[in-house]
Design an enzyme around this catalytic site. Structure first.
Site, PDB file in Angstrom:
ATOM      1  N   ARG A 162       0.849  -1.193   0.000  1.00 12.53           N
ATOM      2  CA  ARG A 162       0.000   0.000   0.000  1.00 12.53           C
ATOM      3  C   ARG A 162       0.884   1.242   0.000  1.00 12.53           C
ATOM      4  O   ARG A 162       0.617   2.235  -0.654  1.00 12.53           O
ATOM      5  CB  ARG A 162      -0.961   0.013   1.191  1.00 12.53           C
ATOM      6  CG  ARG A 162      -1.700   1.333   1.263  1.00 12.53           C
ATOM      7  CD  ARG A 162      -2.883   1.432   2.224  1.00 12.53           C
ATOM      8  NE  ARG A 162      -2.945   0.499   3.309  1.00 12.53           N
ATOM      9  CZ  ARG A 162      -2.223   0.603   4.439  1.00 12.53           C
ATOM     10  NH1 ARG A 162      -1.405   1.607   4.626  1.00 12.53           N
ATOM     11  NH2 ARG A 162      -2.358  -0.293   5.378  1.00 12.53           N
TER      12      ARG A 162
ATOM     13  N   TYR B  13     -16.541  16.893 -15.449  1.00  9.54           N
ATOM     14  CA  TYR B  13     -16.783  15.449 -15.502  1.00  9.54           C
ATOM     15  C   TYR B  13     -17.791  15.083 -14.395  1.00  9.54           C
ATOM     16  O   TYR B  13     -17.620  15.491 -13.239  1.00  9.54           O
ATOM     17  CB  TYR B  13     -15.470  14.686 -15.293  1.00  9.54           C
ATOM     18  CG  TYR B  13     -15.661  13.209 -15.104  1.00  9.54           C
ATOM     19  CD1 TYR B  13     -16.097  12.415 -16.158  1.00  9.54           C
ATOM     20  CD2 TYR B  13     -15.425  12.608 -13.876  1.00  9.54           C
ATOM     21  CE1 TYR B  13     -16.286  11.059 -15.985  1.00  9.54           C
ATOM     22  CE2 TYR B  13     -15.617  11.249 -13.704  1.00  9.54           C
ATOM     23  CZ  TYR B  13     -16.051  10.478 -14.756  1.00  9.54           C
ATOM     24  OH  TYR B  13     -16.246   9.141 -14.571  1.00  9.54           O
TER      25      TYR B  13
ATOM     26  N   ASP C  17      -7.359  18.877 -14.623  1.00 12.29           N
ATOM     27  CA  ASP C  17      -7.657  17.490 -14.966  1.00 12.29           C
ATOM     28  C   ASP C  17      -7.272  17.340 -16.435  1.00 12.29           C
ATOM     29  O   ASP C  17      -7.959  17.847 -17.323  1.00 12.29           O
ATOM     30  CB  ASP C  17      -9.155  17.211 -14.737  1.00 12.29           C
ATOM     31  CG  ASP C  17      -9.557  15.785 -15.107  1.00 12.29           C
ATOM     32  OD1 ASP C  17      -8.857  15.164 -15.934  1.00 12.29           O
ATOM     33  OD2 ASP C  17     -10.584  15.304 -14.593  1.00 12.29           O
TER      34      ASP C  17
ATOM     35  N   LYS D 243      -8.073   6.363 -19.141  1.00 13.04           N
ATOM     36  CA  LYS D 243      -8.446   6.785 -20.497  1.00 13.04           C
ATOM     37  C   LYS D 243      -7.217   6.724 -21.418  1.00 13.04           C
ATOM     38  O   LYS D 243      -6.704   5.651 -21.641  1.00 13.04           O
ATOM     39  CB  LYS D 243      -9.066   8.180 -20.431  1.00 13.04           C
ATOM     40  CG  LYS D 243     -10.093   8.366 -19.293  1.00 13.04           C
ATOM     41  CD  LYS D 243     -11.360   7.558 -19.474  1.00 13.04           C
ATOM     42  CE  LYS D 243     -12.218   7.506 -18.209  1.00 13.04           C
ATOM     43  NZ  LYS D 243     -12.550   8.784 -17.592  1.00 13.04           N
TER      44      LYS D 243
HETATM   45  C1  LIG Z   1     -13.080   9.235 -16.355  1.00 14.74           C
HETATM   46  C2  LIG Z   1     -12.724  10.583 -15.888  1.00 14.74           C
HETATM   47  C3  LIG Z   1     -12.440  10.829 -14.537  1.00 14.74           C
HETATM   48  C4  LIG Z   1     -12.561   9.745 -13.468  1.00 14.74           C
HETATM   49  O1  LIG Z   1     -11.601   8.775 -13.599  1.00 14.74           O
HETATM   50  P1  LIG Z   1     -11.802   7.229 -13.129  1.00 14.74           P
HETATM   51  O2  LIG Z   1     -10.533   6.603 -13.523  1.00 14.74           O
HETATM   52  O3  LIG Z   1     -13.003   6.716 -13.874  1.00 14.74           O
HETATM   53  O4  LIG Z   1     -12.044   7.269 -11.667  1.00 14.74           O
HETATM   54  C5  LIG Z   1     -12.062  12.099 -14.181  1.00 14.74           C
HETATM   55  N1  LIG Z   1     -11.982  13.101 -15.087  1.00 14.74           N
HETATM   56  C6  LIG Z   1     -12.264  12.910 -16.400  1.00 14.74           C
HETATM   57  C7  LIG Z   1     -12.157  14.046 -17.339  1.00 14.74           C
HETATM   58  C8  LIG Z   1     -12.645  11.643 -16.836  1.00 14.74           C
HETATM   59  O5  LIG Z   1     -12.940  11.461 -18.124  1.00 14.74           O
END
Ligand SMILES: *Cc1c(COP(=O)(O)O)cnc(C)c1O
Length: 379
Positions: A46, A98, A170, A195
């Protein structure tokens, strides 16, 4: 080292055990100590794990940042960052955020007396109006999801510095191949590495990249104390994905460009959202802060109703109707009922997210096949 080389080698330490070229999957929870407290820097997975360490260093290298931290999801990374705030602190964010971040802010952290303001950031003045002595964090996404609005990172970084507020970007939609916010003056980068960074729709993982040592130490503490860390297998898969990030992003962007123009010329389509169009509101900023315009295209059918949008999704054969984005395969998502369903219809309307909007994550297939599929689905 240039970016395309960093995807392969950036931040990587050759495994000291057998010099294996690929980072081994250290599938272990604990590590032998030769005597109590005597160890090689790893005691419990962890806290640290060598596969994760290589991933954290790789992502930091891609963003040209000093420190990287990996989490079990993008939202776990967001959660860790928000835990650095205290009751009474205020955060300013965008209206077309998001959906999962919005839900985390509103339903979890608001309860602990952290106040969130959601403003239209295309005009920076809207942000200035909300700054108080308690504002600690400005939280943005650019391009935004799913409206593909562009926020000027450099101008916002100036504003946040002047007011001693941290700026978090982000960077999920752009990926470090297209845009590197720390270089533009931002303080913190968040990734849903699920992603584009991992890129193969086979892992849920998140990351934070920063330059500030004190904040890194605080986040590192939270990462271990709260415990939302990724396992070694997921860390490995992400490292493997990263090796082709530059090739994938280039193709995603090329394909998306052709599809954006195809949709724009199609008489059955009403509006197309893609920051590469010269008449996009913030096209000039996109051109300045991004290497290319990315793989996401959103659109509204001319007959702007849910029924028409639904019919298109049902007709698609090659595109898969699914949430998420950034994988090698093309996906189509209906945000109002899928990714953004947790945002109230009134708030969705404020950002222009109508019930007929569809968001495409353009994959790296042959673009002619993708266009043929859209053609037959639109009818
Ligand atoms: C998918 C996404 C998230 C969240 O990420 P997870 O890996 O699904 O927890 C945050 N910001 C954006 C822009 C996203 O597309």
């Amino acid at each position: 080292m240039k970016f395309n080389t960093k995807t392969i080698h950036g931040g990587q330490i050759l495994d000291p055990a057998y010099n294996s070229v690929m980072t081994p999957i250290y599938q272990t929870s604990t590590y032998a100590q030769s005597s109590p407290g005597k160890h090689k820097g790893y005691t419990y997975s962890r806290t640290h794990n060598p596969t994760r360490t290589n991933l954290e260093n790789s992502i930091a290298s891609l963003e040209n940042g000093k420190y990287g931290l990996a989490f079990s999801s993008g939202l776990a990374a967001t959660d860790a960052l928000l835990k650095t705030l205290n009751p009474g602190d205020e955060v300013i964010s965008t209206i077309d955020l998001y959906g999962g971040s919005y839900r985390l802010f509103k339903t979890i952290f608001q309860k602990y007396d952290i106040k969130f303001h959601f403003v239209n950031m295309e005009d920076i003045k809207n942000i200035e109006d909300k700054i108080t002595k308690n504002t600690r964090l400005i939280w943005i996404e650019t391009p935004t999801n799913p409206m593909m609005n562009i926020i000027d990172i450099k101008s916002l970084a100036k504003l946040s510095k002047k007011n001693k507020i941290l700026l978090c970007v982000d960077n999920t939609f752009a990926s470090p191949y297209l845009q590197r916010p720390l270089e533009l003056g931002a303080d913190i980068i968040i990734h849903s590495a699920t992603k584009y960074i991992a890129g193969h729709s086979d892992v849920i993982i998140g990351a934070i990249v920063i330059n500030n040592k004190r904040l890194y130490e605080r986040l590192s503490f939270i990462q271990n104390a709260s415990g939302a860390t990724p396992g070694p297998m997921d860390s490995f898969l992400t490292l493997r994905g990263i090796k082709t990030l530059h090739l994938r992003m280039q193709r995603h962007s090329e394909n998306a460009k052709k599809i954006a123009y195809f949709l724009k010329r199609n008489p059955k389509i009403g509006k197309v959202y893609w920051p590469g169009f010269s008449d996009h509101t913030n096209h000039k900023i996109a051109k300045k802060q991004m290497k290319d315009f990315g793989g996401i295209v959103s659109f509204i059918p001319k007959q702007s109703n849910f029924k028409t949008a639904k019919k298109i999704t049902e007709n698609l054969k090659l595109f898969t109707v699914a949430v998420s984005l950034g994988g090698v395969e093309s996906l189509c998502c209906h945000p109002a009922s899928m990714t953004h369903a947790s945002i109230s219809p009134e708030d969705r309307k404020k950002s222009g997210l109508v019930d007929s909007l569809l968001r495409l994550s353009i994959g790296i297939e042959d673009v002619d096949d993708l266009i043929d599929d859209l053609k037959q689905a639109i009818g």
